[in-house]
Motif scaffolding. Structure first.
Motif, short mmCIF file in Angstrom:
data_model
loop_
_atom_site.label_atom_id
_atom_site.label_comp_id
_atom_site.label_asym_id
_atom_site.label_seq_id
_atom_site.Cartn_x
_atom_site.Cartn_y
_atom_site.Cartn_z
N GLN A 39 -45.76 64.03 -3.24
CA GLN A 39 -44.73 64.10 -2.21
C GLN A 39 -44.25 62.70 -1.88
N ALA A 40 -42.98 62.49 -2.15
CA ALA A 40 -42.34 61.22 -1.84
C ALA A 40 -41.71 61.32 -0.45
N PRO A 41 -41.48 60.19 0.21
CA PRO A 41 -40.88 60.22 1.56
C PRO A 41 -39.55 60.96 1.56
N GLY A 42 -39.42 61.90 2.47
CA GLY A 42 -38.18 62.65 2.61
C GLY A 42 -37.97 63.74 1.59
N LYS A 43 -38.98 63.97 0.75
CA LYS A 43 -38.84 65.00 -0.30
C LYS A 43 -39.91 66.06 -0.15
N GLN A 44 -39.66 67.20 -0.77
CA GLN A 44 -40.65 68.27 -0.76
C GLN A 44 -41.79 67.96 -1.71
N ARG A 45 -42.94 68.52 -1.42
CA ARG A 45 -44.07 68.38 -2.32
C ARG A 45 -43.77 69.17 -3.60
N GLU A 46 -44.04 68.55 -4.75
CA GLU A 46 -43.76 69.21 -6.02
C GLU A 46 -45.00 69.21 -6.90
N LEU A 47 -45.11 70.28 -7.69
CA LEU A 47 -46.19 70.37 -8.66
C LEU A 47 -45.85 69.47 -9.85
N VAL A 48 -46.75 68.58 -10.17
CA VAL A 48 -46.54 67.62 -11.26
C VAL A 48 -47.22 68.09 -12.54
N ALA A 49 -48.46 68.55 -12.41
CA ALA A 49 -49.23 68.98 -13.57
C ALA A 49 -50.30 69.95 -13.11
N ALA A 50 -50.71 70.82 -14.00
CA ALA A 50 -51.77 71.78 -13.68
C ALA A 50 -52.58 72.07 -14.93
N ILE A 51 -53.81 72.49 -14.72
CA ILE A 51 -54.67 72.85 -15.84
C ILE A 51 -55.44 74.10 -15.46
N THR A 52 -55.45 75.07 -16.37
CA THR A 52 -56.15 76.33 -16.10
C THR A 52 -57.64 76.18 -16.36
N SER A 53 -58.39 77.22 -16.04
CA SER A 53 -59.83 77.19 -16.29
C SER A 53 -60.11 77.08 -17.79
N GLY A 54 -59.19 77.58 -18.61
CA GLY A 54 -59.37 77.52 -20.06
C GLY A 54 -58.82 76.27 -20.70
N GLY A 55 -58.20 75.40 -19.87
CA GLY A 55 -57.72 74.13 -20.40
C GLY A 55 -56.24 74.09 -20.75
N THR A 56 -55.52 75.18 -20.53
CA THR A 56 -54.07 75.15 -20.76
C THR A 56 -53.41 74.29 -19.71
N ALA A 91 -45.25 58.07 -4.76
CA ALA A 91 -45.48 59.23 -3.89
C ALA A 91 -46.95 59.26 -3.49
N VAL A 92 -47.26 60.14 -2.56
CA VAL A 92 -48.65 60.48 -2.31
C VAL A 92 -49.00 61.64 -3.24
N TYR A 93 -50.07 61.48 -3.98
CA TYR A 93 -50.51 62.48 -4.94
C TYR A 93 -51.69 63.27 -4.36
N TYR A 94 -51.59 64.60 -4.48
CA TYR A 94 -52.60 65.50 -3.94
C TYR A 94 -53.14 66.40 -5.06
N CYS A 95 -54.41 66.71 -5.02
CA CYS A 95 -54.91 67.76 -5.91
C CYS A 95 -55.14 69.04 -5.11
N ASN A 96 -55.01 70.13 -5.80
CA ASN A 96 -55.09 71.46 -5.19
C ASN A 96 -55.94 72.37 -6.06
N LEU A 97 -56.79 73.14 -5.42
CA LEU A 97 -57.63 74.10 -6.14
C LEU A 97 -56.94 75.45 -6.11
#
Length: 122
Positions: A39-56, A91-97
């Motif tokens: 999330q950058a100042p003044g912008k919405q939080r966006e998904l940058v990258a994700a990884i599944t339990s299987g590694g996709t 931006a501020v980078y966040y991880c999400n479960l």
């Protein structure tokens, strides 16, 4: 109780690299997908990258070829290797479960880390 802790942010010059890490505790980590958001100042939080339990993996177009997400299940960690950084990556980078939808897309979960600041500037 689930906790996520990010580390590895900082100040880097354009073209440089950083490696972010997310340590997860309190969950059966290997069954979860994990996403990195920013999330950058003044912008919405966006998904940058994700990884599944299987590694996709999934990447937003703006970081493809520059960022790499990986996971280490025995250590309950997910890393985001960022290269060829640009000022617009600041931006501020966040991880999400989270989880994986039946169509393979990432589903945001309820648990977030506190965030780590990444600043790309000369």
């Amino acid at each position: 109780q689930v906790h996520l802790v990010e580390s590895g942010g900082g100040l880097v010059q354009p073209g440089g690299s950083l490696r972010l890490s997310c340590a997860v505790s309190g969950s059966i980590f290997r069954f979860n997908a994990v996403g990195w958001y920013r999330q950058a100042p003044g912008k919405q939080r966006e998904l940058v990258a994700a990884i599944t339990s299987g590694g996709t993996t999934y990447y937003v177009d703006s970081v493809k070829g520059r960022f790499t997400i990986s996971r280490d299940n025995p250590k309950n960690t997910v890393a985001l290797q960022m290269s060829s950084l640009k000022p617009e990556d600041t931006a501020v980078y966040y991880c999400n479960l989270g989880a994986t939808n039946s169509d393979g897309t990432y589903r945001t979960g309820a648990y977030w880390g506190q965030g780590t600041q990444v600043t790309v500037s000369s």
